[in-house]
Design an enzyme around this catalytic site. Structure first.
Site, PDB file in Angstrom:
ATOM      1  CD  GLU A 226      59.449  15.297  51.022  1.00 46.59           C
ATOM      2  OE1 GLU A 226      58.544  15.923  51.478  1.00 46.59           O
ATOM      3  OE2 GLU A 226      60.696  14.703  51.139  1.00 46.59           O
TER       4      GLU A 226
ATOM      5  NE  ARG B  52      58.717  18.833  52.000  1.00 42.47           N
ATOM      6  CZ  ARG B  52      59.462  18.572  51.404  1.00 42.47           C
ATOM      7  NH1 ARG B  52      59.443  20.340  51.069  1.00 42.47           N
ATOM      8  NH2 ARG B  52      60.476  18.476  51.143  1.00 42.47           N
TER       9      ARG B  52
ATOM     10  CG  ASP C 287      64.495   9.622  57.724  1.00 37.11           C
ATOM     11  OD1 ASP C 287      63.953   8.827  57.246  1.00 37.11           O
ATOM     12  OD2 ASP C 287      64.836  10.920  57.592  1.00 37.11           O
TER      13      ASP C 287
ATOM     14  CD  GLU D 196      66.719  16.226  59.420  1.00 36.13           C
ATOM     15  OE1 GLU D 196      65.938  16.251  58.919  1.00 36.13           O
ATOM     16  OE2 GLU D 196      67.786  17.020  58.948  1.00 36.13           O
TER      17      GLU D 196
END
Length: 636
Positions: A266, A270, A399, A533
């Site tokens: 993360e 980010r 993903d 998405e």
């Protein structure tokens, strides 16, 4: 001659238990220095024996080993001259006949020398007082701190900033398009301004409670995740005053030397991704410096037996661990597989190859592993190098691994053939085992669990429609048309998951089971947390086909967000998209500003090349940004 008694006659019978004061004399609670030394010698001898057994006992030739000092991690036994990297060098852990006697003797001598050195150090330590030992420890700490300060002040090498395509476009000539784009910009302002008032410096915002918010992925520190995550969107939308406010906060307040345990994945996408995006857009050195500082804090996460990083790392101590819920202490495919682009950019910007080597090491290991049915399981144990539970998904847990393979190829100007091959192999296995068509004609991507297909698709998996379209050019056997069609089918399915709800916003996951199609069944799957998405896939389909339906679908989603997620203090997710009177979850996610609001705006600009303001800026969508290249653009 009789055997002498072991006890005097008076002591042969156990006396009654005496609860009074003990009759035996008081013994010393500590050992003398000489006794400590004897115990240390015994312990050292035991350690030497263990190490000797480890190195010199016969080893099974059937087992593979870890050679942690080499590029190849999982390697079979080889003879010198038959695949060895350097002639004259033999593997130590092979069959008896292949052991090199001189190498064994060298190892024995090294063990003896290390043992003697440890004994000498122990003798010296025993001679010192507690205060002297504490002073030495403090001196070493101060030395490390000074070295870190010197390293942080060392200027980074100057490198050319890639020429980004279409970052300075004009306004659309069409009034309707211009009004829609201004509306998206106003939504961004509403989200940012309220965060600026109520949550400034916090990671995220609670727009109803009007205060800061954070989750365990950011640890216990307030690192301004929303500020860093939103920088590229602010810049692209021309909100330069807001961008400068964020830059000032980062210069004065963003500190990674905190005792906080964060998610490696993360904070990479980010923070490092956001900082690199801001650097490439603005050219401001502070963003590059901060990205490198954070990357150095993440490097200890790679200190595992296999080089597969831990999911979590403490920014101060460097101690790493995995999520407690992950299969048998495994690392997660989508997490350790979503570091490649940022780390390659870090090596490019710093001239330090360590970042590149870390992520290439992961790739090399994955290439050597067997994959059930050609599929990548979502879990990999960083200690053993073995797969965990056989669960494969293109949604959560898997993903962005596939996305990064494709975009690594694009980022290399289509020269990273290794990444492209891994992507093509994975997509072929996904098509064969995971992609199905429902009775109602909707194409969906299921999840493979322990040998069977679960007919459930997650919101996160909806990004794959755009991925298939982006990867159509350069596909095997000239199947570009096939993948454009497949991407369009996935987009239609995900649009149906939105259209079949009361709010026209999609659930977290939806099933295809009997009469139920593209609908969430369980209450725990009916929420929408401002995810991007589906809108992302609309954007790719619009860019590559210019079919107006995708632009309209993106605008429909933006209007639904405005109507049902907007509150006075920002934007909030909703708990049930099938209820016409939704309950808000009171969280404004940082990715809402970074991605969700970015994509509807991306569909708004005029089509002319000079006015494609956002064109090429989402080639590295999870990574925020990277050097754009013509190969990553849609048709003109």
């Amino acid at each position: 001659m009789t055997t002498p008694a072991l006890l005097p006659l008076s002591g042969r019978r156990i006396p009654p238990l005496n609860l009074g004061p003990p009759s035996f004399p008081h013994h010393r609670a500590t050992l003398r220095l000489s006794e400590k030394f004897i115990l240390l010698l015994i312990l050292s001898a035991f350690i030497t024996l263990c190490f000797g057994a480890f190195f010199f006992l016969p080893d099974s030739s059937k087992h593979k080993r870890f050679d942690l000092g080499l590029e190849d991690v999982l390697i079979p036994h080889v003879d010198a001259g038959k695949g060895a990297k350097h002639s004259g060098i033999f593997l130590i852990h092979g069959p008896d006949e292949h052991r090199h006697r001189e190498e064994e003797e060298r190892l024995r001598n090294k063990i003896r020398a290390d043992h003697e050195k440890a004994l000498e150090e122990a003798k010296e330590k025993l001679k010192k007082s507690r205060e002297e030992i504490r002073a030495e420890i403090q001196t070493e700490k101060n030395k490390v701190v000074q070295e870190m300060k010197i390293r942080e002040k060392k200027p980074l090498p100057a490198v050319p900033i890639p020429n980004l395509i279409g970052t300075h476009g004009g306004d659309p000539e069409d009034n309707d398009l211009r009004e829609k784009r201004e509306k998206i910009k106003e939504m961004m302002k509403h989200a940012w301004d309220n965060y600026r008032i109520y949550g400034w410096g916090h990671n995220e915002l609670r727009p109803i409670a009007r205060k800061g918010h954070s989750t365990n992925i950011f640890g216990t520190s307030q690192m301004g995740a929303t500020i860093v995550d939103a920088l590229d969107t602010l810049y692209i939308m021309g909100l330069h005053d807001e961008f400068r406010d964020g830059q000032k906060w980062i210069e004065n307040n963003l500190d990674f030397s905190v005792n906080s345990e964060v998610s490696v994945f993360e904070v990479n996408i980010r923070f490092i991704g956001g900082l690199l995006a801001a650097y490439y857009l603005s050219g401001e050195e502070i963003f590059k410096i901060k990205a490198v500082q954070l990357a150095e804090k993440l490097l200890p996460a790679f200190n595992t037996p296999t080089g597969i990083p831990w999911a979590m790392v403490n920014l101060k101590s460097g101690v790493g661990r995995n999520w407690g819920w992950a299969s048998a202490g495994s690392s997660i495919l989508a997490e350790f597989g979503t570091l490649h682009m940022e780390f390659v950019h870090l090596s490019y910007l710093t001239g330090n190859p360590i970042y590149y080597k870390k992520v290439m090491h992961i790739r090399k290991l994955l290439q050597k592993m067997d994959r059930p049915n050609g599929l990548y399981p979502n879990y990999l144990n960083p200690r053993t190098g073995r797969w965990g539970q056989y669960h494969t998904s293109v949604g959560g847990l898997g993903d962005s691994f596939y996305e990064y393979l494709l975009k690594a190829w694009l980022m290399s100007d289509k020269t990273d053939h290794e990444a492209r091959k891994m992507y093509d192999d994975a997509v072929e296995a996904i098509e064969k085992h995971l992609i199905r068509k429902s009775r109602g004609g909707l194409t969906f991507i299921g999840e493979w669990k322990n040998g069977h297909l679960e007919k459930k698709m997650g919101h996160l998996a909806c990004f794959a429609g755009g991925m298939f379209v982006l990867g159509a050019d350069g596909s095997r056997m000239d199947k570009a048309g096939h993948y454009l069609e497949l991407g369009a089918e996935i987009a239609r399915t995900c649009h149906e998951s939105y259209d079949r709800t009361a709010l026209k916003l999609g659930p977290e996951s939806f099933k295809f089971d009997g009469a139920v199609e593209a609908v969430a069944v369980r209450q725990a799957e009916k929420y929408y947390i401002l995810r991007p998405e589906v809108i992302e896939t609309y954007w790719y389909l619009w860019r590559f086909t210019h079919d107006p339906r995708y632009r309209e679908w993106g605008w429909e989603a933006a209007l639904a967000i405005e109507k049902y997620c907007r509150v006075s203090g920002g934007f909030s997710g909703v708990k049930d998209v099938y209820s016409s009177t939704p309950t808000h979850d009171d969280v404004q996610q940082s990715f809402f500003l970074a991605e969700t609001l970015n994509f509807p705006g991306n569909n708004i600009p005029q089509d002319g090349r000079g006015e494609q303001q956002y064109q090429g800026l989402r080639v590295l969508q999870c990574a925020h940004l990277g050097p754009g290249e013509p190969s990553a653009r849609g048709p003109d």
